[in-house]
Design a protein around this motif. Structure first.
Motif, mmCIF file in Angstrom:
data_model
loop_
_atom_site.group_PDB
_atom_site.id
_atom_site.type_symbol
_atom_site.label_atom_id
_atom_site.label_comp_id
_atom_site.label_asym_id
_atom_site.label_seq_id
_atom_site.Cartn_x
_atom_site.Cartn_y
_atom_site.Cartn_z
ATOM 1 N N ILE A 50 1.164 -1.550 0.051
ATOM 2 C CA ILE A 50 0.330 0.186 -0.355
ATOM 3 C C ILE A 50 0.598 1.673 0.061
ATOM 4 O O ILE A 50 1.899 1.548 0.795
ATOM 5 C CB ILE A 50 -0.876 -0.048 1.451
ATOM 6 N N SER A 51 0.350 2.177 -0.859
ATOM 7 C CA SER A 51 1.604 3.152 -1.159
ATOM 8 C C SER A 51 1.808 4.685 -1.674
ATOM 9 O O SER A 51 -0.054 4.475 -2.067
ATOM 10 C CB SER A 51 3.052 3.036 -1.928
ATOM 11 N N LYS A 52 1.083 5.124 -1.238
ATOM 12 C CA LYS A 52 0.531 6.888 -0.979
ATOM 13 C C LYS A 52 1.550 7.442 -2.017
ATOM 14 O O LYS A 52 2.109 7.787 -2.767
ATOM 15 C CB LYS A 52 1.682 7.687 0.213
ATOM 16 N N HIS A 53 0.794 7.993 -2.939
ATOM 17 C CA HIS A 53 1.185 9.131 -4.538
ATOM 18 C C HIS A 53 0.295 9.724 -4.160
ATOM 19 O O HIS A 53 -1.019 9.456 -4.183
ATOM 20 C CB HIS A 53 0.274 8.590 -5.223
ATOM 21 N N GLU A 54 0.506 11.641 -3.743
ATOM 22 C CA GLU A 54 0.015 12.882 -4.060
ATOM 23 C C GLU A 54 -0.546 12.660 -2.666
ATOM 24 O O GLU A 54 -0.549 12.136 -1.837
ATOM 25 C CB GLU A 54 -0.287 12.967 -5.053
ATOM 26 N N SER A 55 -2.386 12.752 -3.749
ATOM 27 C CA SER A 55 -3.126 12.634 -2.166
ATOM 28 C C SER A 55 -4.084 11.069 -2.014
ATOM 29 O O SER A 55 -5.048 11.778 -1.564
ATOM 30 C CB SER A 55 -4.386 14.355 -1.636
ATOM 31 N N ASN A 56 -4.065 9.772 -2.734
ATOM 32 C CA ASN A 56 -4.150 8.899 -3.263
ATOM 33 C C ASN A 56 -3.642 8.038 -2.338
ATOM 34 O O ASN A 56 -2.456 8.181 -2.667
ATOM 35 C CB ASN A 56 -4.983 8.863 -4.303
ATOM 36 N N TRP A 57 -4.285 6.963 -2.204
ATOM 37 C CA TRP A 57 -3.503 5.257 -1.743
ATOM 38 C C TRP A 57 -3.756 4.539 -2.842
ATOM 39 O O TRP A 57 -4.930 4.313 -3.248
ATOM 40 C CB TRP A 57 -3.704 5.101 -0.121
ATOM 41 N N GLU A 58 -2.451 3.563 -3.204
ATOM 42 C CA GLU A 58 -2.834 2.817 -4.080
ATOM 43 C C GLU A 58 -2.504 1.306 -3.026
ATOM 44 O O GLU A 58 -1.483 1.012 -3.032
ATOM 45 C CB GLU A 58 -1.722 2.788 -5.253
ATOM 46 N N ILE A 59 -3.081 0.206 -3.833
ATOM 47 C CA ILE A 59 -3.193 -0.683 -3.480
ATOM 48 C C ILE A 59 -2.161 -1.629 -4.592
ATOM 49 O O ILE A 59 -2.777 -2.063 -6.021
ATOM 50 C CB ILE A 59 -4.237 -1.229 -2.798
ATOM 51 N N ARG A 60 -0.924 -2.594 -4.362
ATOM 52 C CA ARG A 60 -0.366 -2.689 -5.565
ATOM 53 C C ARG A 60 0.133 -4.435 -4.860
ATOM 54 O O ARG A 60 0.272 -4.681 -4.068
ATOM 55 C CB ARG A 60 1.074 -2.608 -5.942
#
Length: 64
Positions: A50-60
């Protein structure tokens, strides 16, 4: 820095615990070197990130 809060539930859906993470990247899996360790035979040693990109969280998914 924004915190990521993950609520852990039992298999039956009951609240178990609330975890707070200060990092912008959280690793999840069965291995002890993960930030969030899930002891479940259906979860790989290194299952997802789970990583933060700008103001969003992404699950990879890590290809499990």
């Amino acid at each position: 820095m924004e915190k990521l809060i993950i609520e852990v539930l039992t298999r039956s859906g009951h609240f178990q615990e609330r975890l707070k993470f200060d990092s912008d990247t959280i690793s999840v899996g069965r291995a002890f070197d993960n930030d969030l360790i899930i002891n479940d035979p259906f979860i790989d040693q290194h299952h997802l990130v789970i990583s933060k990109h700008e103001s969003n969280w992404e699950i990879r998914d890590l290809g499990s």
